[in-house]
Design a protein around this motif. Sequence first.
Motif, short mmCIF file in Angstrom:
data_model
loop_
_atom_site.label_atom_id
_atom_site.label_comp_id
_atom_site.label_asym_id
_atom_site.label_seq_id
_atom_site.Cartn_x
_atom_site.Cartn_y
_atom_site.Cartn_z
N PHE A 145 0.69 -0.95 -0.03
CA PHE A 145 0.07 0.01 -0.06
C PHE A 145 0.77 1.30 0.20
O PHE A 145 0.34 2.44 -0.37
CB PHE A 145 -0.84 0.08 1.30
N LEU A 146 2.17 1.19 0.24
CA LEU A 146 2.88 2.44 0.38
C LEU A 146 3.80 2.66 -0.78
O LEU A 146 4.28 3.92 -0.85
CB LEU A 146 4.05 2.02 1.64
N ALA A 147 3.69 1.81 -1.71
CA ALA A 147 4.40 1.95 -3.04
C ALA A 147 3.62 3.10 -3.83
O ALA A 147 2.39 2.99 -3.83
CB ALA A 147 4.30 0.69 -3.84
N PRO A 148 4.49 4.08 -4.20
CA PRO A 148 3.78 5.36 -4.72
C PRO A 148 2.96 5.14 -6.03
O PRO A 148 2.06 5.67 -6.39
CB PRO A 148 5.07 6.11 -5.12
N ASP A 149 3.24 3.88 -6.89
CA ASP A 149 2.65 3.46 -8.06
C ASP A 149 1.54 2.59 -7.84
O ASP A 149 0.79 1.81 -8.60
CB ASP A 149 3.47 2.92 -9.15
N PHE A 150 1.28 2.15 -6.31
CA PHE A 150 0.08 1.12 -6.26
C PHE A 150 -1.14 1.77 -5.92
O PHE A 150 -1.18 2.93 -5.42
CB PHE A 150 0.58 0.63 -4.87
#
Length: 227
Positions: free
Chosen positions: A71-76
């Motif tokens: 959930f913390l990935a910027p592209d997720f």
Amino acid sequence: MATTSRDRIMTEALRLFGEQGFAKTSVAQIEQAAGLSGGSGALYRHFKSKDELLVQAVAARLEDRGEWEQFLAPDFSIADMLAELSPAGRTVDKLLTLGRVGLARLDHDRDVTRILLRDNSIPAPLLEVFRQQEYAVVMSTVTRALVELAGDQAREQDWDATAAVLVGALAHFWMMHDIFDGGHPADVDTDRYLRATAELVAARIDWVDTDPAPRRTAGVVSPEVSR
């Protein structure tokens, strides 16, 4: 991989703090639970005090995000994930899924959640650890999910406040459920509670604000402001 004495101390301390409370748990109890000689002072070879042990143990547990790391990935895209898990495609169904994810996170760290939500004897430094490493991260994630679900309507609402309401509702339900041994004092089960919460938040997502003033949302800039 074999666990170290330090790891065992942190694991058992969190369990005991969660079950008994911070103030009621002694250093000797922690040492004994960790397989050390109770009352030997072995804990102090790793931590200066019980307070330091608590802060470091909670920080270490919160850093282990497991499946929630994505959930913390910027592209997720949280909205895409919710759509995939909610085939009906309605906003309420997606928010129901988001609510279940939130309760699962609270359950995953049950001992830490109990310490933070139910124990008023914890030292102040722990609250700052929680604020920075968990609450701020969760709030950012939930706010982003609401903005994605709102789409073109995103600028119409105060999503920071909406996220705080949603996170607070989930935390309250988890705490009541835990205090009353798996039930709720209002005799409302998990599905009913999550649906009612989802319907309330969905109403805000679908509501069109007639006030032209831009709303403040962390990390989200109103189109009018950006021009």
